[in-house]
Design a protein around this motif. Sequence first.
Motif, PDB file in Angstrom:
ATOM      1  N   PRO A  11      -2.401 -17.257   1.369  1.00 38.74           N
ATOM      2  CA  PRO A  11      -1.174 -17.127   2.163  1.00 38.74           C
ATOM      3  C   PRO A  11      -0.615 -15.708   2.115  1.00 38.74           C
ATOM      4  O   PRO A  11      -0.670 -15.035   1.077  1.00 38.74           O
ATOM      5  CB  PRO A  11      -0.211 -18.127   1.495  1.00 38.74           C
ATOM      6  CG  PRO A  11      -1.082 -19.061   0.730  1.00 38.74           C
ATOM      7  CD  PRO A  11      -2.277 -18.281   0.310  1.00 38.74           C
ATOM      8  N   ALA A  12      -0.053 -15.267   3.229  1.00 37.07           N
ATOM      9  CA  ALA A  12       0.506 -13.919   3.298  1.00 37.07           C
ATOM     10  C   ALA A  12       1.657 -13.743   2.321  1.00 37.07           C
ATOM     11  O   ALA A  12       1.886 -12.630   1.813  1.00 37.07           O
ATOM     12  CB  ALA A  12       0.968 -13.618   4.717  1.00 37.07           C
ATOM     13  N   ASP A  13       2.386 -14.834   2.039  1.00 41.72           N
ATOM     14  CA  ASP A  13       3.526 -14.725   1.120  1.00 41.72           C
ATOM     15  C   ASP A  13       3.147 -15.012  -0.326  1.00 41.72           C
ATOM     16  O   ASP A  13       4.003 -14.965  -1.209  1.00 41.72           O
ATOM     17  CB  ASP A  13       4.648 -15.674   1.557  1.00 41.72           C
ATOM     18  CG  ASP A  13       4.218 -17.136   1.546  1.00 41.72           C
ATOM     19  OD1 ASP A  13       2.995 -17.397   1.451  1.00 41.72           O
ATOM     20  OD2 ASP A  13       5.092 -18.017   1.642  1.00 41.72           O
ATOM     21  N   ALA A  14       1.871 -15.298  -0.577  1.00 43.80           N
ATOM     22  CA  ALA A  14       1.407 -15.532  -1.954  1.00 43.80           C
ATOM     23  C   ALA A  14      -0.056 -15.134  -2.071  1.00 43.80           C
ATOM     24  O   ALA A  14      -0.925 -15.950  -2.394  1.00 43.80           O
ATOM     25  CB  ALA A  14       1.594 -17.007  -2.335  1.00 43.80           C
ATOM     26  N   PRO A  15      -0.382 -13.853  -1.809  1.00 44.06           N
ATOM     27  CA  PRO A  15      -1.786 -13.434  -1.778  1.00 44.06           C
ATOM     28  C   PRO A  15      -2.433 -13.444  -3.157  1.00 44.06           C
ATOM     29  O   PRO A  15      -1.791 -13.192  -4.177  1.00 44.06           O
ATOM     30  CB  PRO A  15      -1.712 -12.017  -1.209  1.00 44.06           C
ATOM     31  CG  PRO A  15      -0.349 -11.532  -1.594  1.00 44.06           C
ATOM     32  CD  PRO A  15       0.542 -12.737  -1.526  1.00 44.06           C
ATOM     33  N   SER A  75      -0.666 -12.320  -6.804  1.00 43.09           N
ATOM     34  CA  SER A  75       0.793 -12.400  -6.777  1.00 43.09           C
ATOM     35  C   SER A  75       1.248 -13.617  -7.573  1.00 43.09           C
ATOM     36  O   SER A  75       0.449 -14.468  -7.963  1.00 43.09           O
ATOM     37  CB  SER A  75       1.279 -12.508  -5.329  1.00 43.09           C
ATOM     38  OG  SER A  75       0.881 -13.753  -4.764  1.00 43.09           O
ATOM     39  N   GLY A  76       2.553 -13.694  -7.806  1.00 42.56           N
ATOM     40  CA  GLY A  76       3.106 -14.831  -8.523  1.00 42.56           C
ATOM     41  C   GLY A  76       3.482 -14.496  -9.950  1.00 42.56           C
ATOM     42  O   GLY A  76       3.011 -13.496 -10.518  1.00 42.56           O
ATOM     43  N   ASP A  77       4.330 -15.338 -10.529  1.00 39.31           N
ATOM     44  CA  ASP A  77       4.800 -15.157 -11.901  1.00 39.31           C
ATOM     45  C   ASP A  77       4.033 -16.073 -12.841  1.00 39.31           C
ATOM     46  O   ASP A  77       3.879 -17.266 -12.566  1.00 39.31           O
ATOM     47  CB  ASP A  77       6.297 -15.472 -11.994  1.00 39.31           C
ATOM     48  CG  ASP A  77       7.132 -14.549 -11.129  1.00 39.31           C
ATOM     49  OD1 ASP A  77       6.760 -13.370 -11.003  1.00 39.31           O
ATOM     50  OD2 ASP A  77       8.153 -15.017 -10.584  1.00 39.31           O
ATOM     51  N   ALA A  93      -7.934 -22.482  -2.221  1.00 38.49           N
ATOM     52  CA  ALA A  93      -7.964 -21.315  -1.345  1.00 38.49           C
ATOM     53  C   ALA A  93      -9.252 -20.511  -1.520  1.00 38.49           C
ATOM     54  O   ALA A  93      -9.808 -19.991  -0.542  1.00 38.49           O
ATOM     55  CB  ALA A  93      -6.748 -20.434  -1.615  1.00 38.49           C
ATOM     56  N   ALA A  94      -9.733 -20.389  -2.756  1.00 36.63           N
ATOM     57  CA  ALA A  94     -10.978 -19.649  -3.001  1.00 36.63           C
ATOM     58  C   ALA A  94     -12.164 -20.376  -2.377  1.00 36.63           C
ATOM     59  O   ALA A  94     -13.095 -19.736  -1.856  1.00 36.63           O
ATOM     60  CB  ALA A  94     -11.187 -19.469  -4.505  1.00 36.63           C
TER      61      ALA A  94
END
Length: 578
Positions: A11-15, A75-77, A93-94
């Motif tokens: 996702p563009a907001d969670a690459p 990305s992400g915490d 996703a992979a």
Amino acid sequence: MGVQHSSWFGPADAPLLAHIHVPDDGRSRGAVVLCPPLGKEHLDTYRGMKALAEQLADRGLTSVRFDYSGAGDSSGDQDSPDAVAAWQRSVVAATALARACGAAHITVVGLRAGALLAATALPGCGPVDAVVLWDPILSGRSALREQRALYRVTQGTDDPADPRISIIGGALSPDAAHALSTLRIDASVFTGIRTMLATRPAARDTPALSALADALVCDELPLVDHEAFTAPAALYADIPFGGIREIADWIAGGSPTDTHEVVLSLRHRAAVATTTDGSPVYESVESLGPNALFAVRTHAVESTGSDDHRPTVLFFGTAYEHRIGPGRIWVELARSLAAHGVSSVRFDRTGVGDTGMVKHDQQVALYSEVSDRDALDAAGALNIDPKDLIATGLCSGGWYSSYIALRGHAHTVVLVNMILWSTRVRKSLRTQLRPPVPAAPGGGEKRPTVGSVSLRARIKPLARKHLPYPAWLWLGRLGLTQVPEVILEALRRAGVDVTVVLSAQDHQWFRDQRGGEGLRRLRRRGFTGQILAGELGDHSGCHRDGREFIRTEVTAAVLNSFGRTIAAHEPHPCPDVS
């Protein structure tokens, strides 16, 4: 060995960051998704997973290595309450990325916790033709119990006011820890899927793994000396090349003979985070210098100017770990500094992480002429005015930060948990810190003995205690022992601004090496650097609260050096500085 392409995906907001290994001719018989372990095991096995991808490319197969959300460069915490579900979504996703490369035949490989995540994510991955459970962790509950016990034994306790759950190499939120504890590998998800179970003999005999093996219709592979790969006792993890070849052969043996053209849609830049005001933080994958050092650049949020003329931090890796830093600290620091208008670059030296192919007969020493060259190449490739560059790293990364600064590439250094204080590393020490010499394929590893240095080890404490300081300093200048004044004086003479950040453990070493005496002499000569000592923490940065101390002090040093505004900050000066 194939060709490696690095790209953001998902996702563009969670690459997420992936490394796609493609056969040399650009045609493939299928695709393999490689699901890595978590925490420190992710760092220790990183090159081994790359070795498997390269072996698969040799056999005509495409591989996708990737970092889970909130792990590695993705990305992400890491301490997100939703972390476990995000890891599972990363597997899905992979797998979708592997299909997007044109593959109809899909194999999923999970190593350690990666096997648990792969198995529990499998129902959402679509048709999967083969699975390899590689030294699998069978349940999240047992994994969490083991990791928490290991942390308590090796690191002690954390600040109870912080509810996060610490493991070696990271921290989980209580919600994520609970979600992880509910996961368990269910043999029924592998029905109709060609399966390999690769296990250590000691683990294979446990009731839980025996029950799983009985429930599966699978091939089995015994793993020899595998602990030295997933849980190495030394700095260097032994890559099990023999076992990796057998896994690659098994995967290739069940893959189609027909090939297809590999289709790639690469994204070299992605928004990996946002600032408090909603501005995106971008990162890009890059190649530095003539030897193609793999790097990730974090771009400053400010919209004016180019990265060549911005305040920039160069992060050096630690020992044989790749660029992310202990507990992912360099990644998190890079993204937080970007909000203050500071760019940064983290890179892998040759033979570490994603720089260079994995070769059985070529191991790069911790301190070597190749590493010296890579340090200078990385700094030079940035093409940045030294006054705009800060170099930082932990232990060997700190030493190489000083190495490039002394050669005019950086005006400021932040040296974290330094233990080598000489301006040069003698050949004898380089040899002592070298990885084990590989034996014949399939054999063990020849490790250096310490008998040759035992006499020196006995003499040094006596010299440290009884020698007059000038004589002790002379030994340090020869590189025969580690005297903090040696490197700090060289940096002072070179006009380099210095901040030293030390865990409690490393501050004790600093004192033991007579750092206090050296500091008093340096102050009289005008040395203005800071020596900051933590009240806790370990050398490797595994202790969570010790790592937070490092994060706070490195952030303050960088922002103060570049004149950025920061929140009120109280430094912790070394008691030897008054």
